[in-house]
Design a protein around this motif. Structure first.
Motif, PDB file in Angstrom:
ATOM      1  N   ALA A  72      36.339  63.399   7.813  1.00 27.79           N
ATOM      2  CA  ALA A  72      37.025  62.128   8.028  1.00 27.79           C
ATOM      3  C   ALA A  72      38.458  62.376   8.475  1.00 27.79           C
ATOM      4  O   ALA A  72      39.180  63.172   7.883  1.00 27.79           O
ATOM      5  CB  ALA A  72      37.017  61.308   6.750  1.00 27.79           C
ATOM      6  N   LEU A  73      38.838  61.715   9.550  1.00 33.26           N
ATOM      7  CA  LEU A  73      40.214  61.719  10.034  1.00 33.26           C
ATOM      8  C   LEU A  73      40.770  60.329   9.856  1.00 33.26           C
ATOM      9  O   LEU A  73      40.034  59.348   9.933  1.00 33.26           O
ATOM     10  CB  LEU A  73      40.271  62.058  11.522  1.00 33.26           C
ATOM     11  CG  LEU A  73      39.731  63.371  11.999  1.00 33.26           C
ATOM     12  CD1 LEU A  73      39.799  63.402  13.515  1.00 33.26           C
ATOM     13  CD2 LEU A  73      40.569  64.487  11.453  1.00 33.26           C
ATOM     14  N   GLU A  74      42.044  60.239   9.664  1.00 33.51           N
ATOM     15  CA  GLU A  74      42.673  58.932   9.589  1.00 33.51           C
ATOM     16  C   GLU A  74      43.740  58.827  10.658  1.00 33.51           C
ATOM     17  O   GLU A  74      44.534  59.745  10.848  1.00 33.51           O
ATOM     18  CB  GLU A  74      43.299  58.699   8.219  1.00 33.51           C
ATOM     19  CG  GLU A  74      42.289  58.426   7.138  1.00 33.51           C
ATOM     20  CD  GLU A  74      42.927  57.976   5.850  1.00 33.51           C
ATOM     21  OE1 GLU A  74      44.113  57.586   5.863  1.00 33.51           O
ATOM     22  OE2 GLU A  74      42.237  58.027   4.832  1.00 33.51           O
ATOM     23  N   ILE A  75      43.755  57.697  11.345  1.00 30.64           N
ATOM     24  CA  ILE A  75      44.815  57.399  12.298  1.00 30.64           C
ATOM     25  C   ILE A  75      45.754  56.436  11.603  1.00 30.64           C
ATOM     26  O   ILE A  75      45.320  55.391  11.112  1.00 30.64           O
ATOM     27  CB  ILE A  75      44.259  56.777  13.582  1.00 30.64           C
ATOM     28  CG1 ILE A  75      43.459  57.816  14.338  1.00 30.64           C
ATOM     29  CG2 ILE A  75      45.359  56.216  14.437  1.00 30.64           C
ATOM     30  CD1 ILE A  75      42.965  57.361  15.671  1.00 30.64           C
ATOM     31  N   GLU A  76      47.020  56.804  11.533  1.00 27.71           N
ATOM     32  CA  GLU A  76      48.038  55.945  10.936  1.00 27.71           C
ATOM     33  C   GLU A  76      48.935  55.387  12.019  1.00 27.71           C
ATOM     34  O   GLU A  76      49.392  56.121  12.892  1.00 27.71           O
ATOM     35  CB  GLU A  76      48.897  56.724   9.936  1.00 27.71           C
ATOM     36  CG  GLU A  76      48.230  56.987   8.628  1.00 27.71           C
ATOM     37  CD  GLU A  76      49.160  57.616   7.621  1.00 27.71           C
ATOM     38  OE1 GLU A  76      50.309  57.970   7.969  1.00 27.71           O
ATOM     39  OE2 GLU A  76      48.735  57.774   6.474  1.00 27.71           O
TER      40      GLU A  76
END
Length: 157
Positions: A72-76
């Motif tokens: 899982a990657l998160e874009i902030e």
């Protein structure tokens, strides 16, 4: 039948304490009624009108998740009331950067364009990384939809 007279003796302290507690109880009830009654619709409409005309986003940091190969990657996205200030990837592991080497540079390029143009419609990308770009743009769209003020969400969708 004899009626017996009952004499009740009250001390002045007890009368004063009872009066004080009765007044405090009435004030507490009035406070609760004031707090929990709905506000006037005119006051609410004034607040929404000023919000609608002065700002596009609700300021804050918003994130969305992308799953690449069970990672899982998160874009902030950091926004203030009118501007997109920064975009970054979090939870970026070495395995993801090894498996998908174009993720970080593609996002940096898209972020630079997004910060400059302030619009997802103006983003361009090369054919060599079009699929990565499309996934990242869709994640950016989801993230920005969280930040947009509700009346303007219909414009983005």
């Amino acid at each position: 039948m004899s009626a017996k007279t009952k004499i009740v003796v009250l001390q002045m302290k007890e009368v004063i304490y009872t009066a004080i507690f009765a007044v405090l109880g009435v004030l507490l009830i009035i406070l609760f009624i004031y707090m929990f009654l709905p506000k006037d619709k005119s006051e609410l409409s004034n607040v929404t009108e000023t919000t609608d005309t002065s700002s596009k986003y609700v300021a804050g940091v918003y994130s969305s998740s992308i799953v690449f190969h069970d990672q899982a990657l998160e874009i902030e996205v950091l926004v203030d009331e009118n501007h997109i200030n920064s975009v970054r990837l979090t939870n970026l592991s070495e395995t993801v950067t090894t498996m998908y080497p174009l993720i970080q540079p593609t996002l940096e390029d898209l972020a630079a364009q997004l910060i400059q143009s302030q619009s997802l419609d103006a983003l361009t990308y090369s054919e060599e990384n079009q699929y990565t770009s499309q996934v990242l743009i869709e994640a950016l769209r989801l993230t920005l939809n969280k930040a947009v003020i509700k009346q303007e969400k219909t414009n983005l969708e």
